[in-house]
Write an enzyme that holds these catalytic residues in place. Structure first.
Site, PDB file in Angstrom:
ATOM      1  NE  ARG A 151      -1.872  -1.720   3.292  1.00 21.89           N
ATOM      2  CZ  ARG A 151      -2.259  -2.836   3.982  1.00 21.89           C
ATOM      3  NH1 ARG A 151      -3.215  -4.002   3.893  1.00 21.89           N
ATOM      4  NH2 ARG A 151      -1.877  -3.373   5.363  1.00 21.89           N
ATOM      5  NE  ARG A 232       6.386  -2.274  12.484  1.00 23.48           N
ATOM      6  CZ  ARG A 232       5.443  -0.964  13.088  1.00 23.48           C
ATOM      7  NH1 ARG A 232       5.600   0.127  12.123  1.00 23.48           N
ATOM      8  NH2 ARG A 232       3.823  -0.743  13.290  1.00 23.48           N
ATOM      9  CD  GLU A 261       9.819   2.808  17.262  1.00 25.42           C
ATOM     10  OE1 GLU A 261       8.785   3.379  17.417  1.00 25.42           O
ATOM     11  OE2 GLU A 261      10.309   2.397  15.952  1.00 25.42           O
ATOM     12  CG  HIS A 280       6.658   4.569  15.042  1.00 28.12           C
ATOM     13  ND1 HIS A 280       7.188   3.599  15.421  1.00 28.12           N
ATOM     14  CD2 HIS A 280       5.442   4.589  14.393  1.00 28.12           C
ATOM     15  CE1 HIS A 280       6.311   2.972  15.041  1.00 28.12           C
ATOM     16  NE2 HIS A 280       5.651   3.224  14.118  1.00 28.12           N
TER      17      HIS A 280
HETATM   18  N1  NAI Z   1       5.846   4.872  10.941  1.00 28.54           N
HETATM   19  C1  NAI Z   1       4.532   4.805  10.382  1.00 28.54           C
HETATM   20  O1  NAI Z   1       4.116   5.357  11.590  1.00 28.54           O
HETATM   21  C2  NAI Z   1       4.049   3.289  10.160  1.00 28.54           C
HETATM   22  C3  NAI Z   1       4.506   2.688   9.626  1.00 28.54           C
HETATM   23  N2  NAI Z   1       4.227   1.206   8.999  1.00 28.54           N
HETATM   24  C4  NAI Z   1       4.594   0.477   8.866  1.00 28.54           C
HETATM   25  O2  NAI Z   1       5.076   0.369   6.885  1.00 28.54           O
HETATM   26  C5  NAI Z   1       5.083  -0.940   6.535  1.00 28.54           C
HETATM   27  C6  NAI Z   1       4.739  -1.148   5.133  1.00 28.54           C
HETATM   28  O3  NAI Z   1       3.007  -0.843   5.676  1.00 28.54           O
HETATM   29  P1  NAI Z   1       2.018  -1.017   4.474  1.00 28.54           P
HETATM   30  O4  NAI Z   1       2.561  -0.304   2.843  1.00 28.54           O
HETATM   31  O5  NAI Z   1       1.047  -0.559   5.098  1.00 28.54           O
HETATM   32  O6  NAI Z   1       2.208  -3.108   4.153  1.00 28.54           O
HETATM   33  P2  NAI Z   1       1.498  -3.825   2.345  1.00 28.54           P
HETATM   34  O7  NAI Z   1       1.364  -5.467   2.983  1.00 28.54           O
HETATM   35  O8  NAI Z   1       0.730  -3.236   2.299  1.00 28.54           O
HETATM   36  O9  NAI Z   1       3.091  -3.928   1.781  1.00 28.54           O
HETATM   37  C7  NAI Z   1       4.353  -4.102   2.216  1.00 28.54           C
HETATM   38  C8  NAI Z   1       5.145  -4.928   1.528  1.00 28.54           C
HETATM   39  O10 NAI Z   1       5.678  -5.466   1.261  1.00 28.54           O
HETATM   40  C9  NAI Z   1       6.307  -6.569   0.674  1.00 28.54           C
HETATM   41  N3  NAI Z   1       7.314  -7.523   1.546  1.00 28.54           N
HETATM   42  C10 NAI Z   1       7.278  -8.683   2.368  1.00 28.54           C
HETATM   43  N4  NAI Z   1       8.332  -8.906   2.240  1.00 28.54           N
HETATM   44  C11 NAI Z   1       9.814  -8.381   1.543  1.00 28.54           C
HETATM   45  C12 NAI Z   1      10.765  -8.779   1.634  1.00 28.54           C
HETATM   46  N5  NAI Z   1      11.454  -9.260   1.248  1.00 28.54           N
HETATM   47  N6  NAI Z   1      10.942  -7.496   0.256  1.00 28.54           N
HETATM   48  C13 NAI Z   1      11.040  -7.107  -0.497  1.00 28.54           C
HETATM   49  N7  NAI Z   1       8.990  -6.409  -0.203  1.00 28.54           N
HETATM   50  C14 NAI Z   1       8.615  -7.411   1.001  1.00 28.54           C
HETATM   51  C15 NAI Z   1       4.478  -7.345   0.760  1.00 28.54           C
HETATM   52  O11 NAI Z   1       4.929  -8.565  -0.542  1.00 28.54           O
HETATM   53  C16 NAI Z   1       4.287  -5.901   0.484  1.00 28.54           C
HETATM   54  O12 NAI Z   1       3.545  -6.029  -0.502  1.00 28.54           O
HETATM   55  C17 NAI Z   1       4.469  -2.126   7.541  1.00 28.54           C
HETATM   56  O13 NAI Z   1       5.813  -2.298   8.315  1.00 28.54           O
HETATM   57  C18 NAI Z   1       4.021  -0.794   8.693  1.00 28.54           C
HETATM   58  O14 NAI Z   1       3.644  -1.589  10.036  1.00 28.54           O
HETATM   59  C19 NAI Z   1       2.515   1.640   8.277  1.00 28.54           C
HETATM   60  C20 NAI Z   1       1.956   2.804   8.678  1.00 28.54           C
HETATM   61  C21 NAI Z   1       2.536   3.578   9.538  1.00 28.54           C
HETATM   62  O1  AKG Z   2       0.370   4.205  15.639  1.00 30.95           O
HETATM   63  C1  AKG Z   2       1.035   4.525  14.940  1.00 30.95           C
HETATM   64  O2  AKG Z   2       1.114   5.688  15.306  1.00 30.95           O
HETATM   65  C2  AKG Z   2       2.005   3.588  14.415  1.00 30.95           C
HETATM   66  C3  AKG Z   2       1.414   3.189  12.558  1.00 30.95           C
HETATM   67  C4  AKG Z   2       2.269   2.502  12.405  1.00 30.95           C
HETATM   68  O3  AKG Z   2       3.153   2.187  13.189  1.00 30.95           O
HETATM   69  C5  AKG Z   2       1.684   1.383  11.668  1.00 30.95           C
HETATM   70  O4  AKG Z   2       0.585   1.561  11.347  1.00 30.95           O
HETATM   71  O5  AKG Z   2       2.349   0.090  11.863  1.00 30.95           O
END
Ligand code: NAI
Ligand code: AKG
Length: 527
Positions: A151, A232, A261, A280
């Protein structure tokens, strides 16, 4: 009356739905320690958290009424899923609500690191008018490498194209068709390392992605590359990054997430003028917090009221009759899935599951889910038997089931074939009375392997001396071989060797193994 505990400053607007529900009372708390939560949790039917509260086994053990834990966000790494599943607590998340917020933070970080905005701000407010130090670079015509094209990664790619960047993406589930639609070139991690001016990661943290960017990748990079992590902590090796900045390879980095963290006061990022840090904040927008809180509140209400729900990330109970027949095979099925998932490269197009012998007459749908979960769990976060089939479908993976009443050799046989654009692999396993789970076929080779622990799968030419060379290399690196199986069809042809080892083989040793003469491929697996 249901009692819901809302933690971590989840948006009031988002939980309005719960406040308005006649059958729910809401308590809002923040910053409680594990002990404090253990002391109060017994009263609650539901709990909602962001990433701050760790929902541990101890907390769940003290919560006999708890039916659901709602994660207002994507990552569920702060919730003990295993413990929740064992206790029948449903864990739900809100996967879509914070995609744009995190994508936009990523872009803000990319621009901030390209133009040293925080550093320039600091000097300016301190009274210095320094127009020489902060000469940045443009994004236009630069190459952006994206690891993880789900996404958030896909949204980052869309925006990067508008900025005139060339985008290279790496994701095992990114098919050529989808990449073409997004205007993204496909590349491997090392190709991205070698070609990109900016690299951003958007994968979950898994065994596969931990330190996916580490010293060997930094060594491949162009001088002046900039690195962003809003996914992450741990996906990028933090110490290797600091080294790469010191050696002049990396011009700057921007991090929102850390291996620990909050990071300790002496963390090397915190006093490095080339690293921008935020606490974060990826999901911290008014809109995202409202979105995720609304999504989770709706789901919590459904679960409390025993209504259908989506987005469960852990395992629901399997009906007792089905369970009795299939339970012995769940672990074998999942391991076959993990095996083939870890040994096959490229975007999966089709999974073919064949059931033969005893399994032919049973409703094997739940077992198929375990197999598909095993395959997908290597790449996706939060795959469970509820959502495994849905995730496969949404990624364009076709799941085909075949059944045949008789198996030539075994009373029961599960075969899993994985097809990608260029490859097709098969693994088959059985439950042997008195011996337990065995893998009995890998591609065209008959084998007999207990699918447990650390495995090395080595393809090689069938020549004298190879086993000795492999054994010597592993032994001299303190990797003890527990069992060894070799398989071949004809003398002198292609062959495989499967070793189980007492510990994981270090990455450097895997690199050396591949270099040995007559070895054609080495994969390390963990089952
Ligand atoms: N900084 C923050 O506050 C936030 C961090 N995140 C983190 O961002 C990350 C991605 O979130 P989304 O895009 O929503 O998840 P998503 O599940 O839509 O996308 C993750 C993608 O990573 C791919 N993937 C898995 N293993 C892989 C590998 N070895 N090499 C390459 N690609 C690989 C998957 O196929 C998938 O398409 C998650 O870890 C989530 O927790 C999400 C929201 C907020
Ligand atoms: O709730 C938050 O602020 C962290 C979001 C996040 O890391 C996630 O949705 O994976």
């Amino acid at each position: 009356m249901y009692k819901v505990l809302v933690m971590d400053g989840i948006s009031d607007l988002g939980i309005q739905l719960l406040n308005d529900a006649a059958d729910v009372t809401v308590d809002k708390k923040a910053g409680l320690s594990e002990d404090e939560l253990v002391a109060i949790i017994a009263d609650y039917d539901a709990m909602m958290v962001r990433s701050q509260t760790k929902v541990t086994e101890r907390i769940m053990a003290a919560a006999p009424k708890l039916k659901v834990v709602g994660r207002a966000g994507v990552g569920v790494d702060n919730i003990n899923l295993e413990a929740a599943t064992q206790r029948g607590i449903v864990v739900i998340n809100a996967p879509d609500g914070n995609t744009i917020a995190t994508c936009e933070l990523t872009f803000a970080m990319m621009m901030a690191v390209a133009r040293s905005i925080p550093q320039a701000y600091k000097k300016t407010v301190e009274g210095e008018w320094d127009r020489k130090t902060f000469v940045g670079v443009e994004l236009r015509n630069k190459v952006l490498g994206i690891l993880g094209m789900g996404r958030i990664g896909s949204e980052v790619a869309r925006r990067a194209k508008v900025f005139g960047m060339e985008v290279i993406g790496y994701d095992p589930f990114l098919t050529e068709e989808r990449a073409e639609k997004l205007g993204v070139k496909l590349g491997t991690v090392n190709e991205i390392a070698a070609q990109a001016d900016f690299i951003t990661v958007h994968t979950p943290l898994t065994n596969e992605t931990r330190h996916i960017i580490a010293r060997p990748q930094f060594e491949l990079m162009r001088k002046g590359v900039r690195i962003i992590n809003c996914a992450r902590g741990g996906i990028i090796d933090e110490l290797a990054l600091v080294e790469a900045i010191e050696s002049g390879i990396v011009a700057g980095a921007a991090f929102d997430v850390y291996e620990q963290e909050p990071p300790q006061a002496n963390h090397p990022f915190l006093n490095n003028p080339k690293i921008i840090v935020t606490p974060h904040l990826g999901a911290s927008t008014v809109e995202a917090q409202e979105n995720v809180a609304i999504d989770v509140s709706e789901e919590v209400l459904h679960i409390l009221r025993d209504e259908p729900f989506k987005n469960a990330v852990n395992m629901p109970p399997v009906p007792a009759t089905v369970l009795n027949q299939l339970q012995p095979y769940f672990s074998l099925g999942e391991k076959l899935g993990q095996f083939i998932g870890q040994t096959t490269e490229g975007a999966v197009k089709e999974i073919v599951v064949s059931y033969a012998g005893d399994l032919a007459d049973v409703d094997t749908t739940p077992l198929t889910r375990y197999i598909v979960r095993g395959i997908l769990s290597n790449q996706l976060e939060g795959v469970n038997i509820v959502n495994a089939m849905h995730l496969a479908k949404s990624r364009g993976v076709n799941v085909v089931i075949q059944k045949s009443a008789a198996s030539k050799t075994f009373t029961n046989l599960l075969s899993v074939t994985l097809k990608t654009k260029n490859e097709e692999h098969i693994v088959a396993g059985t439950l042997l009375s008195g011996y337990g789970e065995r893998i009995v076929q890998i591609d065209q080779y008959p084998v007999d392997i207990a699918p447990n622990g650390n495995l090395l799968l080595i393809s090689h030419n069938d020549k004298p001396g190879i086993i000795g060379r492999v054994g010597t290399l592993l032994g001299s690196n303190d990797v003890n071989i527990a069992t060894m199986q070799v398989g071949r069809k004809v003398i002198g042809g292609s062959a495989i060797m499967v070793l189980t080892t007492d510990k994981q083989t270090p990455k450097e040793v895997l690199g050396q193994l591949v270099q040995l003469p007559d070895l054609t491929h080495v994969s390390e697996l963990s089952l």
